[in-house]
Each structure stands twice: as C-alpha cells, then as structure tokens.
Design a protein around this motif. Structure first.
Motif, PDB file in Angstrom:
ATOM      1  N   SER A   1      -3.028  -1.986  -0.963  1.00 47.55           N
ATOM      2  CA  SER A   1      -1.950  -3.171  -1.374  1.00 47.55           C
ATOM      3  C   SER A   1      -2.756  -4.131  -2.246  1.00 47.55           C
ATOM      4  O   SER A   1      -4.023  -4.109  -2.474  1.00 47.55           O
TER       5      SER A   1
ATOM      6  N   PRO B   1      -7.322  -1.696   1.729  1.00 45.38           N
ATOM      7  CA  PRO B   1      -6.917  -0.494   2.188  1.00 45.38           C
ATOM      8  C   PRO B   1      -5.745  -0.260   3.220  1.00 45.38           C
ATOM      9  O   PRO B   1      -6.143  -1.036   4.218  1.00 45.38           O
ATOM     10  N   GLN B   2      -4.918   0.337   2.981  1.00 46.14           N
ATOM     11  CA  GLN B   2      -3.755   0.463   3.895  1.00 46.14           C
ATOM     12  C   GLN B   2      -3.104  -0.671   4.163  1.00 46.14           C
ATOM     13  O   GLN B   2      -2.456  -1.238   4.994  1.00 46.14           O
TER      14      GLN B   2
ATOM     15  N   ALA C   1       0.912  -1.099   0.113  1.00 49.14           N
ATOM     16  CA  ALA C   1       0.046  -0.059  -0.103  1.00 49.14           C
ATOM     17  C   ALA C   1       0.876   1.159   0.245  1.00 49.14           C
ATOM     18  O   ALA C   1       1.640   1.707   0.801  1.00 49.14           O
TER      19      ALA C   1
ATOM     20  N   ASN D   1     -10.102  -2.470   7.333  1.00 46.30           N
ATOM     21  CA  ASN D   1     -10.809  -1.413   6.474  1.00 46.30           C
ATOM     22  C   ASN D   1     -11.344  -1.982   5.086  1.00 46.30           C
ATOM     23  O   ASN D   1     -11.629  -1.010   4.421  1.00 46.30           O
TER      24      ASN D   1
ATOM     25  N   GLY E   1      -2.917   4.000  -1.597  1.00 44.87           N
ATOM     26  CA  GLY E   1      -3.170   3.362  -0.322  1.00 44.87           C
ATOM     27  C   GLY E   1      -3.737   2.055  -0.158  1.00 44.87           C
ATOM     28  O   GLY E   1      -3.923   1.616   0.777  1.00 44.87           O
TER      29      GLY E   1
END
Length: 157
Positions: free
Chosen positions: A81, A146-147, A73, A99, A79
């Motif tokens: 991965s 996300p993240q 990410a 997330n 953002g």
C-alpha cells in the motif's frame, strides 16, 4: 499526473523490491540506486507535490498532519500500500509495522529530517514501531507498507 500514472510510477519500484527482506541492506540499496537526485526519487517527489496540490494526496488532516492512503495493497503495486503524509515539526501517533515499512523522505524545507534521517529512504524491519517525527521544517513522507499492514497502538511502557 493522476492516480493511475502515480500507480504506474510506484509499480516500477515495488516490482524491484517485491519479496526482498525489509532491513538495512534494502535501505542501503534504495539510497544508492534511488536516493535524492536520482530519476525515480525526483519523479516520485514531483508526483507527490502535484498530488497534494491537486488534492488527491494528503486529503485528510489530524493532529497537525495531512495524510491519506493513496493506493491500497494490490497486485498492481506488488502487495504494497502507499500512504503519503505532510508533516511540519511534529510527531505522529505511535504505530507498529507488522510486515515492516519503507519510507521515502522528501523534505519541503532544506535540512528537514524524518526520525533523524535526511532526504532519502528509511526502512523499518517487521515488528518494529515508532512515533514518526519530522524536525527542522516540513516534509512529505511516502510509506510503503507490505500488505498495507499497520497497527496504531499505544507505545509500550
């Protein structure tokens, strides 16, 4: 196809969905705009098949599943991965998506399903969890996290 070209391909998608709430409306949008047969779906599917064949995707194996994190990410992927797995008639380990998770289901065998979903997109909301399961054949599944957040924990009793 190489990792940099793949990252550029994914960035086209992550730029579009960055900041969008993960849920059923995003799933409907992705399937309508980028579902099976669309240019983006087919480009990602082709890239994944090449990456697996060349060995820079799904380069680890465990529990009958080939897998690997392809992209971390970063700002380049807005953002998100990117992980890709290859599964055949198997259930993977239970995990939670802090997330949320966006999955692209790419059957290698006609009629294969991922968590009972056919080819296309499946979106899990933040805080959801599952034991990813492929039935009726084999598939590649691309995960956008996300993240990069994912928690492998035992399923709640």
């Amino acid at each position: 196809m190489d990792i940099n070209t793949f990252q550029s391909l994914i960035a086209r998608l992550t730029e579009e969905i960055a900041g969008v709430s993960l849920g059923s409306s995003l799933e409907a949008h992705l399937n309508a705009e980028h579902g099976p047969g669309s240019d983006l779906f087919e480009a990602i599917f082709d890239a994944c098949k090449i990456g697996v064949k060349e060995g820079w995707m799904c380069n680890r194996e465990g529990g009958g599943i080939r897998y690997g994190r392809v992209l971390k990410a970063t700002e380049a992927t807005h953002g998100f991965s990117v992980d890709v797995v290859e599964m055949e008639n198997v259930a993977g380990p239970y995990h939670v998506h802090p997330n949320g998770e966006i999955d692209l289901i790419m059957p290698l065998t006609q009629g294969t399903c991922f968590d009972s979903n056919p080819a296309g997109w499946c979106v899990y909301e933040p805080g959801s969890g599952h034991r990813p399961t492929v039935t009726k054949g084999s598939a590649l599944v691309l995960y956008l996290l996300p993240q990069g957040a994912i928690d492998f924990t035992p399923a709640a009793a």
